[in-house]
Design a protein around this motif. Sequence first.
Motif, mmCIF file in Angstrom:
data_model
loop_
_atom_site.group_PDB
_atom_site.id
_atom_site.type_symbol
_atom_site.label_atom_id
_atom_site.label_comp_id
_atom_site.label_asym_id
_atom_site.label_seq_id
_atom_site.Cartn_x
_atom_site.Cartn_y
_atom_site.Cartn_z
ATOM 1 N N LYS A 1 27.896 18.714 -34.731
ATOM 2 C CA LYS A 1 27.084 19.308 -33.280
ATOM 3 C C LYS A 1 27.368 19.921 -31.980
ATOM 4 O O LYS A 1 28.089 20.123 -31.234
ATOM 5 C CB LYS A 1 27.234 17.310 -32.764
ATOM 6 C CG LYS A 1 25.477 16.423 -31.963
ATOM 7 C CD LYS A 1 25.615 15.762 -31.961
ATOM 8 C CE LYS A 1 25.391 15.038 -30.735
ATOM 9 N NZ LYS A 1 25.006 13.466 -30.867
ATOM 10 N N VAL A 2 26.038 20.882 -31.748
ATOM 11 C CA VAL A 2 26.721 20.897 -30.136
ATOM 12 C C VAL A 2 25.407 20.580 -29.593
ATOM 13 O O VAL A 2 24.413 20.582 -29.635
ATOM 14 C CB VAL A 2 26.200 22.210 -30.725
ATOM 15 C CG1 VAL A 2 26.044 23.592 -29.745
ATOM 16 C CG2 VAL A 2 26.358 23.057 -31.583
ATOM 17 N N GLY A 3 25.775 20.229 -27.772
ATOM 18 C CA GLY A 3 24.967 20.270 -26.643
ATOM 19 C C GLY A 3 24.029 21.706 -26.101
ATOM 20 O O GLY A 3 25.049 22.281 -25.974
ATOM 21 N N ILE A 4 23.627 21.232 -25.872
ATOM 22 C CA ILE A 4 22.681 22.465 -24.727
ATOM 23 C C ILE A 4 22.291 21.704 -24.034
ATOM 24 O O ILE A 4 20.904 21.299 -24.263
ATOM 25 C CB ILE A 4 22.012 23.110 -26.601
ATOM 26 C CG1 ILE A 4 21.915 23.824 -27.120
ATOM 27 C CG2 ILE A 4 20.946 24.815 -25.355
ATOM 28 C CD1 ILE A 4 21.017 24.504 -28.028
ATOM 29 N N VAL A 5 22.475 22.666 -22.970
ATOM 30 C CA VAL A 5 22.021 21.894 -21.895
ATOM 31 C C VAL A 5 21.611 22.900 -20.828
ATOM 32 O O VAL A 5 22.165 24.263 -21.015
ATOM 33 C CB VAL A 5 22.949 21.355 -20.783
ATOM 34 C CG1 VAL A 5 23.092 20.807 -19.170
ATOM 35 C CG2 VAL A 5 23.713 20.595 -21.495
ATOM 36 N N VAL B 1 18.695 28.441 -34.822
ATOM 37 C CA VAL B 1 20.322 29.440 -34.917
ATOM 38 C C VAL B 1 20.604 28.123 -35.564
ATOM 39 O O VAL B 1 21.526 28.304 -36.669
ATOM 40 C CB VAL B 1 20.688 30.714 -34.622
ATOM 41 C CG1 VAL B 1 21.694 30.421 -35.097
ATOM 42 C CG2 VAL B 1 20.158 31.811 -34.437
ATOM 43 N N LEU B 2 21.113 27.124 -34.914
ATOM 44 C CA LEU B 2 21.878 26.659 -35.017
ATOM 45 C C LEU B 2 21.714 25.278 -36.469
ATOM 46 O O LEU B 2 22.379 25.003 -36.991
ATOM 47 C CB LEU B 2 22.650 25.749 -32.935
ATOM 48 C CG LEU B 2 23.247 25.695 -32.620
ATOM 49 C CD1 LEU B 2 22.952 25.602 -31.149
ATOM 50 C CD2 LEU B 2 24.828 25.521 -32.956
ATOM 51 N N ASN C 1 22.950 34.594 -29.851
ATOM 52 C CA ASN C 1 24.583 34.892 -29.789
ATOM 53 C C ASN C 1 25.112 33.616 -29.967
ATOM 54 O O ASN C 1 26.510 33.524 -29.980
ATOM 55 C CB ASN C 1 24.933 35.879 -29.044
ATOM 56 C CG ASN C 1 24.610 37.318 -30.238
ATOM 57 O OD1 ASN C 1 24.875 37.614 -31.167
ATOM 58 N ND2 ASN C 1 25.040 38.270 -29.093
ATOM 59 N N ALA C 2 24.636 32.634 -28.431
ATOM 60 C CA ALA C 2 25.500 31.454 -27.888
ATOM 61 C C ALA C 2 25.247 30.842 -29.368
ATOM 62 O O ALA C 2 26.239 30.055 -29.324
ATOM 63 C CB ALA C 2 24.922 31.327 -26.956
ATOM 64 N N ALA C 3 24.283 30.884 -29.818
ATOM 65 C CA ALA C 3 24.170 29.287 -31.337
ATOM 66 C C ALA C 3 25.499 29.989 -32.270
ATOM 67 O O ALA C 3 25.991 29.070 -32.882
ATOM 68 C CB ALA C 3 23.148 29.659 -31.793
ATOM 69 N N LEU C 4 25.557 31.613 -32.392
ATOM 70 C CA LEU C 4 26.515 32.153 -33.340
ATOM 71 C C LEU C 4 27.385 31.894 -32.903
ATOM 72 O O LEU C 4 28.750 31.654 -33.541
ATOM 73 C CB LEU C 4 25.936 33.203 -33.400
ATOM 74 C CG LEU C 4 24.864 33.986 -34.940
ATOM 75 C CD1 LEU C 4 24.198 35.148 -34.576
ATOM 76 C CD2 LEU C 4 25.073 33.121 -35.926
#
Length: 164
Positions: A3-7, A23-24, A120-123
Amino acid sequence: MPKVGIVMGSISDLEVVKGAKKVLEGFGVEVEMRVLSAHRTPVEAARYAQDAEKNGIEVLIAAAGKAAHLPGVLAAYTTLPVIGLPIKSSTLDGLDSLLSIVQMPSGVPVATVAINGSENAALLAVQMLALRYKHLADKLREHKQRMAQQVLEQDKKLQEEVIS
């Protein structure tokens, strides 16, 4: 499931951030999205960062424009990796955001990608997660192979056009 948090500092950042989400999700990573401001909701931003790990988040992506303090504020309150995503602003085309994020003081690292570089942040987040989740490492290898194949196909097409 990882799990990734995007703020994001403002809802106006959503159009850029959607690329990271796509992407995620393509890699099968769960995404939680929030709007929290380092300046207008500092208590909530700090609380979010402090609680992120216990809420199952393993990497944070923080998108911010202008003064772009959000990634640093989140990094100050967690030991999770934080990826700063500078957002292009009308003032200095995002250079202000980039410099604000990349110039973190010693001891408070924030990985930083290009201005509006949400993919690129997601990758990068997936690469971090791939250290723990083998299936993501496998998917990343496949992704890189697909990219290489696309370039080779483009080159082949170009060569055929030049020859004919």
